[in-house]
Design a protein around this motif. Sequence first.
Motif, mmCIF file in Angstrom:
data_model
loop_
_atom_site.group_PDB
_atom_site.id
_atom_site.type_symbol
_atom_site.label_atom_id
_atom_site.label_comp_id
_atom_site.label_asym_id
_atom_site.label_seq_id
_atom_site.Cartn_x
_atom_site.Cartn_y
_atom_site.Cartn_z
ATOM 1 N N ASP A 137 -0.950 57.881 -20.842
ATOM 2 C CA ASP A 137 -1.057 57.584 -19.559
ATOM 3 C C ASP A 137 -2.160 57.648 -18.595
ATOM 4 O O ASP A 137 -2.912 57.098 -17.903
ATOM 5 C CB ASP A 137 -0.095 58.582 -18.815
ATOM 6 C CG ASP A 137 1.557 58.027 -18.934
ATOM 7 O OD1 ASP A 137 1.566 56.768 -19.246
ATOM 8 O OD2 ASP A 137 2.397 58.668 -18.386
ATOM 9 N N LEU A 140 -4.615 54.868 -19.447
ATOM 10 C CA LEU A 140 -4.483 53.729 -18.470
ATOM 11 C C LEU A 140 -4.929 53.837 -17.255
ATOM 12 O O LEU A 140 -5.361 52.832 -16.551
ATOM 13 C CB LEU A 140 -2.790 53.623 -18.551
ATOM 14 C CG LEU A 140 -2.144 53.493 -20.047
ATOM 15 C CD1 LEU A 140 -0.522 52.838 -19.543
ATOM 16 C CD2 LEU A 140 -2.646 52.439 -20.807
ATOM 17 N N SER A 141 -4.745 55.196 -16.549
ATOM 18 C CA SER A 141 -5.123 55.350 -15.326
ATOM 19 C C SER A 141 -6.738 54.979 -15.073
ATOM 20 O O SER A 141 -7.325 54.682 -13.922
ATOM 21 C CB SER A 141 -4.704 56.834 -14.870
ATOM 22 O OG SER A 141 -5.456 57.821 -15.621
ATOM 23 N N THR A 143 -8.445 52.495 -16.061
ATOM 24 C CA THR A 143 -8.786 51.271 -15.618
ATOM 25 C C THR A 143 -7.790 50.533 -15.100
ATOM 26 O O THR A 143 -7.614 49.197 -15.290
ATOM 27 C CB THR A 143 -9.442 50.550 -16.971
ATOM 28 O OG1 THR A 143 -8.399 50.637 -17.958
ATOM 29 C CG2 THR A 143 -10.748 51.292 -17.589
ATOM 30 N N SER A 144 -7.145 50.996 -14.205
ATOM 31 C CA SER A 144 -5.917 50.246 -13.508
ATOM 32 C C SER A 144 -5.977 50.407 -11.934
ATOM 33 O O SER A 144 -6.718 51.306 -11.364
ATOM 34 C CB SER A 144 -4.495 51.053 -13.890
ATOM 35 O OG SER A 144 -4.584 52.432 -13.528
ATOM 36 N N SER A 148 -2.882 45.727 -11.550
ATOM 37 C CA SER A 148 -3.072 45.345 -13.243
ATOM 38 C C SER A 148 -3.569 46.635 -13.827
ATOM 39 O O SER A 148 -4.183 47.551 -13.331
ATOM 40 C CB SER A 148 -3.932 44.091 -13.527
ATOM 41 O OG SER A 148 -5.330 44.218 -13.127
ATOM 42 N N VAL A 149 -3.644 46.504 -15.410
ATOM 43 C CA VAL A 149 -4.174 47.597 -15.933
ATOM 44 C C VAL A 149 -5.116 46.884 -17.011
ATOM 45 O O VAL A 149 -4.657 45.986 -17.797
ATOM 46 C CB VAL A 149 -3.272 48.437 -16.732
ATOM 47 C CG1 VAL A 149 -3.990 49.565 -17.736
ATOM 48 C CG2 VAL A 149 -2.272 49.039 -16.002
ATOM 49 N N ARG A 150 -6.409 47.089 -17.156
ATOM 50 C CA ARG A 150 -7.368 46.874 -17.829
ATOM 51 C C ARG A 150 -7.602 47.554 -19.230
ATOM 52 O O ARG A 150 -7.755 48.747 -19.088
ATOM 53 C CB ARG A 150 -8.842 46.294 -17.291
ATOM 54 C CG ARG A 150 -8.648 45.198 -16.270
ATOM 55 C CD ARG A 150 -10.124 44.841 -15.364
ATOM 56 N NE ARG A 150 -10.418 46.313 -14.911
ATOM 57 C CZ ARG A 150 -11.356 47.096 -14.957
ATOM 58 N NH1 ARG A 150 -12.115 46.739 -16.076
ATOM 59 N NH2 ARG A 150 -11.536 47.875 -14.492
ATOM 60 N N GLY A 195 -0.625 49.716 -24.232
ATOM 61 C CA GLY A 195 -0.315 49.649 -22.676
ATOM 62 C C GLY A 195 0.639 49.134 -22.245
ATOM 63 O O GLY A 195 1.605 49.508 -21.364
ATOM 64 N N LEU A 199 3.980 50.638 -20.171
ATOM 65 C CA LEU A 199 4.507 50.358 -18.952
ATOM 66 C C LEU A 199 5.749 49.786 -18.795
ATOM 67 O O LEU A 199 6.398 50.054 -18.116
ATOM 68 C CB LEU A 199 3.322 49.281 -18.481
ATOM 69 C CG LEU A 199 1.692 49.590 -18.217
ATOM 70 C CD1 LEU A 199 1.234 48.471 -17.798
ATOM 71 C CD2 LEU A 199 1.829 50.832 -17.265
ATOM 72 N N ARG A 206 3.428 46.010 -13.970
ATOM 73 C CA ARG A 206 2.123 45.434 -13.740
ATOM 74 C C ARG A 206 1.433 44.833 -15.295
ATOM 75 O O ARG A 206 1.867 45.448 -16.380
ATOM 76 C CB ARG A 206 1.000 46.550 -13.525
ATOM 77 C CG ARG A 206 0.815 47.139 -12.072
ATOM 78 C CD ARG A 206 -0.006 48.170 -11.711
ATOM 79 N NE ARG A 206 0.453 49.283 -12.665
ATOM 80 C CZ ARG A 206 -0.477 50.520 -12.863
ATOM 81 N NH1 ARG A 206 -1.608 50.548 -12.090
ATOM 82 N NH2 ARG A 206 0.186 51.480 -13.596
ATOM 83 N N VAL A 208 -0.850 43.909 -18.303
ATOM 84 C CA VAL A 208 -2.134 44.481 -19.101
ATOM 85 C C VAL A 208 -3.042 43.203 -19.183
ATOM 86 O O VAL A 208 -2.713 42.400 -20.037
ATOM 87 C CB VAL A 208 -1.838 44.974 -20.230
ATOM 88 C CG1 VAL A 208 -3.152 45.514 -20.975
ATOM 89 C CG2 VAL A 208 -0.927 46.378 -20.226
#
Length: 245
Positions: A137, A140-141, A143-144, A148-150, A195, A199, A206, A208
């Motif tokens: 988690d 993920l945070s 780059t989110s 969206s999440v990169r 990711g 999610l 969102r 990825v």
Amino acid sequence: MKIAVIGGTGLIGSQVVRNLTAAGHEAVPYALSTGVNVITGVGVDEAVAGADVVVNLTNSPTFDDASPAFFQTSMDNLIAASAKAGVGHFVILSIVGVDQVPDLVYYRAKVLQEDLLRAGSIPFSIVRATQFMEFVDTTLSWTSDEKSVRLPRTPIQPIAAADVAAAVAEVAAGSPLNGVRNIAGPEVFALDDLGRITLKAKGDSRPVVVDDTAGMFAAIKGDVITAPADADLAPTRYADWLATT
């Protein structure tokens, strides 16, 4: 056997203490909250006095350029105190493939920690683990945003903290390896796929987006942080772990 667990109140350390205690050892947790400061040295001599084994699970509070100084100072203090106390085994927790990621200062700092331990006079063991499931988690945070999440496509092999703690406790209770034990989760994922799985499990819609420049793991080339051939694979699968969180 008396085992001093420095950093013994954290995610891994608290479970290591429980495992060692359940196995019949005298495992004592030490941390800033118990009056032990590995940077200033306050309480360190007292913590390792009479210990057969020292397990150092302290970690730098940051992943940036300050991390090498943290590991240099903390290891200098702990190794000196442990040698003076006659400790017979010193254990640290490190990262699989840590010496193959020179572009990340935190990984270089962990290599420094390993090198300091090897250079000392105390018999030692290094447990190298892959990335913790509990930190997905957080990853993920980095780059989110709301849309969206990169994530890069970096291969990772996540392991549950409980499995890490079990391995560290087993090594601490055994004879010094004077080397490395590698441990990893049972499955390899591309980070972007991991990711998406995460999610979806959390009901997060969102998307990825693959971005091989996004976040800390973008600096990692190839599969160097997945299990090497000699690694012990832990039993907990990511989907099963997710279902319990």
